[in-house]
Design a protein around this motif. Sequence first.
Motif, PDB file in Angstrom:
ATOM      1  N   VAL A 263       0.857  -1.184   0.000  1.00  0.00           N
ATOM      2  CA  VAL A 263       0.000   0.000   0.000  1.00  0.00           C
ATOM      3  C   VAL A 263       0.889   1.228   0.000  1.00  0.00           C
ATOM      4  N   ALA A 264       0.585   2.167  -0.858  1.00  0.00           N
ATOM      5  CA  ALA A 264       1.265   3.465  -0.862  1.00  0.00           C
ATOM      6  C   ALA A 264       0.256   4.506  -0.386  1.00  0.00           C
ATOM      7  N   VAL A 265       0.630   5.241   0.645  1.00  0.00           N
ATOM      8  CA  VAL A 265      -0.219   6.309   1.177  1.00  0.00           C
ATOM      9  C   VAL A 265       0.413   7.622   0.739  1.00  0.00           C
ATOM     10  N   LEU A 266      -0.295   8.370  -0.086  1.00  0.00           N
ATOM     11  CA  LEU A 266       0.255   9.585  -0.686  1.00  0.00           C
ATOM     12  C   LEU A 266      -0.388  10.837  -0.111  1.00  0.00           C
ATOM     13  N   THR A 267       0.448  11.781   0.231  1.00  0.00           N
ATOM     14  CA  THR A 267      -0.018  13.098   0.674  1.00  0.00           C
ATOM     15  C   THR A 267      -0.026  14.036  -0.531  1.00  0.00           C
ATOM     16  N   PRO A 268      -0.579  15.227  -0.382  1.00  0.00           N
ATOM     17  CA  PRO A 268      -0.550  16.182  -1.499  1.00  0.00           C
ATOM     18  C   PRO A 268       0.881  16.527  -1.896  1.00  0.00           C
ATOM     19  N   ILE A 269       1.046  16.946  -3.117  1.00  0.00           N
ATOM     20  CA  ILE A 269       2.354  17.358  -3.615  1.00  0.00           C
ATOM     21  C   ILE A 269       2.811  18.580  -2.829  1.00  0.00           C
TER      22      ILE A 269
ATOM     23  N   ILE B 286      -1.265   3.347  -9.249  1.00  0.00           N
ATOM     24  CA  ILE B 286      -0.720   2.425  -8.260  1.00  0.00           C
ATOM     25  C   ILE B 286      -1.876   1.631  -7.648  1.00  0.00           C
ATOM     26  N   PRO B 287      -1.973   0.346  -7.950  1.00  0.00           N
ATOM     27  CA  PRO B 287      -3.068  -0.447  -7.378  1.00  0.00           C
ATOM     28  C   PRO B 287      -3.082  -0.371  -5.849  1.00  0.00           C
ATOM     29  N   GLY B 288      -4.240  -0.084  -5.298  1.00  0.00           N
ATOM     30  CA  GLY B 288      -4.400  -0.039  -3.852  1.00  0.00           C
ATOM     31  C   GLY B 288      -3.879   1.204  -3.167  1.00  0.00           C
ATOM     32  N   ALA B 289      -3.392   2.180  -3.916  1.00  0.00           N
ATOM     33  CA  ALA B 289      -2.858   3.396  -3.305  1.00  0.00           C
ATOM     34  C   ALA B 289      -3.962   4.181  -2.616  1.00  0.00           C
ATOM     35  N   VAL B 290      -3.557   4.908  -1.591  1.00  0.00           N
ATOM     36  CA  VAL B 290      -4.468   5.730  -0.802  1.00  0.00           C
ATOM     37  C   VAL B 290      -3.961   7.160  -0.837  1.00  0.00           C
ATOM     38  N   THR B 291      -4.852   8.123  -1.024  1.00  0.00           N
ATOM     39  CA  THR B 291      -4.460   9.523  -0.916  1.00  0.00           C
ATOM     40  C   THR B 291      -5.112  10.126   0.320  1.00  0.00           C
ATOM     41  N   VAL B 292      -4.361  10.965   0.982  1.00  0.00           N
ATOM     42  CA  VAL B 292      -4.842  11.669   2.172  1.00  0.00           C
ATOM     43  C   VAL B 292      -4.508  13.147   2.005  1.00  0.00           C
ATOM     44  N   ASP B 293      -5.047  13.983   2.880  1.00  0.00           N
ATOM     45  CA  ASP B 293      -4.864  15.417   2.675  1.00  0.00           C
ATOM     46  C   ASP B 293      -3.785  16.056   3.535  1.00  0.00           C
TER      47      ASP B 293
END
Length: 93
Positions: A23-29, A49-56
């Motif tokens: 799992v990749a958890v991505l924040t804003p750029i 990215i399969p299964g990736a999560v974005t957060v703020d």
Amino acid sequence: PFTYSRTKMLLDDFADVLKLADVAVLTPILGSREPNDPSISSEQLAARIPGAVTVDSLAAAADWVKQNAREGDLVLTLGCGDVYKAARMMTAK
């Protein structure tokens, strides 16, 4: 992701590498020295990215990991700037 231009230029490379994680958890750029570029976003990267999560935010990333990581998981924080704060938030009681 750090800087809009780098994320845009290396989008496919970032996606290929981050696919290796469960799992990749991505924040804003983090634009840093650059103005906002609405033509690129963490959500666009996550879509590759399969299964990736974005957060703020870093706090939201730490919360997501604290709620979803299980015993035996390896959690890495990668980035620049104050991303190290996310690791501290994850381990805070």
